[in-house]
Design an enzyme around this catalytic site. Structure first.
Site, mmCIF file in Angstrom:
data_model
loop_
_atom_site.group_PDB
_atom_site.id
_atom_site.type_symbol
_atom_site.label_atom_id
_atom_site.label_comp_id
_atom_site.label_asym_id
_atom_site.label_seq_id
_atom_site.Cartn_x
_atom_site.Cartn_y
_atom_site.Cartn_z
ATOM 1 N N ASP A 1 2.960 -5.155 9.643
ATOM 2 C CA ASP A 1 2.053 -4.041 9.851
ATOM 3 C C ASP A 1 2.348 -3.474 11.240
ATOM 4 O O ASP A 1 3.140 -4.024 12.020
ATOM 5 C CB ASP A 1 0.583 -4.468 9.693
ATOM 6 C CG ASP A 1 -0.291 -3.268 9.334
ATOM 7 O OD1 ASP A 1 0.140 -2.120 9.560
ATOM 8 O OD2 ASP A 1 -1.417 -3.462 8.837
HETATM 9 C C1 NOJ Z 1 -1.754 0.056 9.738
HETATM 10 C C2 NOJ Z 1 -2.427 -0.325 8.454
HETATM 11 O O1 NOJ Z 1 -3.026 -1.590 8.574
HETATM 12 C C3 NOJ Z 1 -1.491 -0.355 7.252
HETATM 13 O O2 NOJ Z 1 -2.239 -0.532 6.102
HETATM 14 C C4 NOJ Z 1 -0.672 0.892 7.202
HETATM 15 O O3 NOJ Z 1 0.166 0.872 6.076
HETATM 16 C C5 NOJ Z 1 0.125 1.018 8.475
HETATM 17 N N1 NOJ Z 1 -0.783 1.115 9.607
HETATM 18 C C6 NOJ Z 1 1.061 2.222 8.455
HETATM 19 O O4 NOJ Z 1 0.378 3.388 8.550
#
Ligand code: NOJ
Length: 744
Positions: free
Chosen positions: A285
């Site tokens: 993430d």
């Molecule tokens: C953070 C989020 O937790 C995740 O779900 C997302 O896909 C990513 N950012 C990318 O935007």
């Protein structure tokens, strides 16, 4: 004889498909091995690197200039860049600077639609309709692919039992079985049958793992749980996506029992890659490797990169740590060349599977983009799914459906809204007036304009009262009042946890004023989580849970209010009576001192609160219809089930009301005595069926030993002989009950 021939034919077909797949894989392996033989270590590391473009902001800024990095040939993937023009420009820049012409893979959060926005994921789960959910993902994939996106960061399959957590809106709720079915359907929808076809995209299962169990529902917070709970409750939806052939996985931000998921070899290498045989790649993430430092398991960024690579992270999202450190870590023998090669190969394989080496632009063109985005077929699908996701929570005296001849005062902060209605994480959804508001939806149905008024009355959070009187004046003249209220879309989603899940602001105060008028009041809710609605349940005549229903949401709400759509959604998550009951979920354990409710002769020394009942306000699986359904004649094919055998469960469901309607028939099972304690019931099957008024249908389920398995006292996944109870009905409160014995 004929049966045998068909079987042989099927066998021959699947063998030839298998042979074809093996041949394709050999071709792919040869191509990638050939390519990797030419790659330098820097070029391999570049494949493990992803940076964000400046299209959408989905996390903290890092100061890394992605354009400069692309020019240096340092990037394998870009996120948050969409649109044919933009993605083609970036791809060209990359190809011009990549010595071996390795294409970029573009990722984006395509969660519940791309431009045509469907209901939020929690709302879609409320449809309990797997083909509708698969279609939603397919439409999203088609639109995203046409706009130059190759890869979505979805499905989000985190089970959560805590509505304070803002991200429950992105998942399928509290139940492992329902969540697994939804997860499987979504992967199928996004990826289709062949990633080479240019109208599908690669899916990414997230967030691995147990992110939804954050302590106190606070986003990014600590998680601690037994391996049994992890494996039984939280992991199955992830496994379901591996079974569906998902191409990538995303690690979660949280720690589990002291180990951050992004540094967890146990999760990434041992369970995902080894035990489940996952062949795709793992991305972190957003800046999750950097976060290993504040988590307190890494001394510095090099150490963080080492932990992630050793754990099995193949691509780093945004943080820049792999690019800066992997080569040095290799020289210092803190990571191995085999680990870097494996990560690089997995990423290249995904690019190959998507056809990016043949056409790095995947036939994206501005013409195709224009034709695909929000085309009629897509909007129709969004309306269909929104209609199916509506959950009717209360309907006293059949105040709903409304009749066109009634004078209705529509009030509330969301009555004319075109912004919040598409919900959070709405990709490139248009918030500036494209979505259908409730007012617009109603106006399409009620042609006599004297029959309807629309007033805001109050805001969602701010407490200005100057609009209230005008709204009350119109409400006073109406036969029925419909209040459209809820949360701002940004009160759910990432970093949007709440400690109070009441209707925000002075909305309740306004409802109380409306109630004083003595007219029936219908509350329509738009929100991304279960809310505490005890007062509303006591005081409103009807309540319709519409979630954030998406681009066509206003049509769906209006069609439901006026009976053009008969609501058929069922709650994918328990609605508590108050916040103190959380976590509250239907498949809890019995405890040694179970409380039987107000009729329990023992009220003291029981597992209960002294100030509120244990029961929820609305249980999991609950939802009304304009019709009524009665359940009878529950039958099991036998009182005994052989180990590795099967059991048929059948029930008659009759539509006893005045409307044709869909009903979700639910099957729950309880293992009465186990080597470890078992939940009071667990969902093991469901069917959503249209039953015409006055008609009866016999509905069959099949239980197999697989459905009865759990992690026993020795952590073996087995079914144990003994007694089981079966419950069937239209919610987790199902009352029809029978039992059987599992015998060796
Ligand atoms: C953070 C989020 O937790 C995740 O779900 C997302 O896909 C990513 N950012 C990318 O935007």
């Amino acid at each position: 004889m004929r049966y045998n021939k068909t079987l042989l034919l099927l066998l021959a077909c699947s063998m030839s498909l298998f042979a074809q797949k093996a041949k394709d894989n050999t071709k792919r392996d040869q191509f990638i091995s050939g390519l990797m033989a030419k790659m330098t270590i820097d070029e391999k590391i570049a494949q493990t690197v992803q940076y964000t473009a400046d299209g959408t902001v989905t996390g903290p800024k890092t100061g890394i200039n992605y354009i400069d990095e692309i020019k240096r040939g340092n990037v394998g993937s870009i996120l948050n860049a969409t649109g044919v023009k933009y993605t083609r420009e970036l791809q060209k820049l990359n190809l011009d600077n990549s010595r071996l012409k390795i294409p970029l893979i573009f990722g984006h959060d395509v969660i519940h639609g791309f431009r045509t926005i469907f209901p939020i994921t929690l709302g879609e789960a409320a449809s309990w309709d797997l083909s509708a959910v698969e279609l939603s993902a397919r439409v999203a994939a088609r639109e995203a692919a046409a706009a130059g996106v190759h890869w979505t960061f979805a499905p989000m399959v985190d089970i959560s039992r805590d509505p304070r957590w803002g991200r429950v809106s992105e998942g399928s709720g509290e139940d492992t079985y329902l969540g697994s079915k939804m997860a499987f359907a979504r992967v199928r929808g996004f990826q289709g049958h062949d990633l080479m076809s240019t109208d599908v995209i690669l899916a990414c299962t997230k967030h691995f793992a147990a992110y939804g169990a954050a302590e106190a529902g606070r986003d990014y917070n600590t998680v601690d749980m037994s391996e049994r709970v992890l494996r039984e409750t939280y992991l199955p939806p992830f496994k379901a996506t591996v079974d569906a052939g998902v191409g990538s996985f995303m690690t979660s931000f949280n720690e589990i029992a002291g180990v951050p998921a992004t540094a967890s070899k146990f999760l990434l290498r041992d369970i995902l890659k080894k035990e489940w045989g996952f062949k795709g790649f793992v991305v972190t993430d957003y800046t999750a490797i950097n976060e290993l430092i504040p988590h307190g398991v890494a001394r510095d960024s090099a150490h963080a990169g080492e932990l992630a690579m050793v754990a099995g992270v193949d691509m780093e999202m945004v943080g820049g740590i792999y690019m800066k450190n992997l080569k040095k870590l290799l020289a210092e023998k803190r990571v191995t060349e085999a680990q870097i090669n494996d990560a690089c190969r997995r990423v290249l394989e995904a690019k190959y599977d998507l056809g990016l080496f043949t056409d790095p632009y995947r036939q994206s063109s501005e013409q195709r983009e224009k034709a695909e985005l929000t085309k009629k077929e897509n909007l129709d699908a969004a309306l269909m799914v929104a209609n199916k996701s509506m959950v009717l929570l209360k309907n006293s005296n059949n105040v709903l459906p409304l009749r066109k001849e009634q004078k209705v005062a529509f009030v509330g902060p969301l009555v004319s809204d075109e912004h919040n209605i598409i919900g959070s994480w709405a990709a490139t959804g248009d918030r500036s007036g494209f979505a259908v508001s409730v007012q617009e939806g109603v106006n399409k149905i009620v042609t006599d304009k004297n029959k309807v008024t629309f007033d805001k009355g109050v805001e969602i959070v701010d407490s200005r009262r100057d609009m209230m009187q005008a709204a009350l004046n119109n409400a006073r003249k109406a036969d029925v009042i419909v209040a459209v209220m809820g949360e701002f879309e940004n009160m759910t989603g990432e970093a949007a946890s709440r400690t109070n899940i009441d209707l925000p602001g002075i909305q309740k105060e306004f409802l109380a004023e409306l109630k004083k008028l003595g007219k029936p009041v219908v509350l329509v809710l738009m929100n991304g989580r279960p809310l505490t609605l005890t007062w509303e349940n006591d005081n409103m005549d009807a309540i319709l849970e519409a979630w954030y229903p998406g681009t066509m949401g206003g049509d769906a709400i209006a069609q439901t209010l006026y009976g053009i759509n008969n609501p058929s959604g069922k709650l994918p998550m328990t609605f508590p009576r108050n916040i103190g009951q959380i976590p509250l979920y239907y498949n809890h354990k019995n405890t040694g001192r179970p409380y039987l409710g107000p009729s329990d002769p023992e009220q003291k020394y029981k597992s209960r609160y002294i100030d509120v009942d244990n029961s929820p306000l609305y249980p999991f699986g609950y939802g009304l219809s304009y019709s009524t359904f009665s359940y009878s004649n529950l039958k099991l094919s036998s009182a005994k089930m052989q180990m590795n055998g099967k059991l048929k469960v059948s029930v008659d469901v009759t539509n006893t009301g005045n409307y044709d309607g869909e009903e979700v028939i639910q099957l729950y099972v309880r293992d009465v005595v186990g080597s470890v304690t078992r939940p009071v019931k667990e969902l093991k099957g469901f069917k959503k069926l249209l039953i015409k008024k006055g008609q009866k249908q016999t509905v069959d389920f099949e239980l197999t030993t697989e459905d009865l398995k759990f992690y026993n006292i020795d952590m073996k996944f087995v079914a144990e002989p003994g007694d089981f109870e079966v419950f069937v009905g239209g919610s987790s409160d199902a009352i029809l009950k029978d039992k059987f014995e599992l015998v060796k």
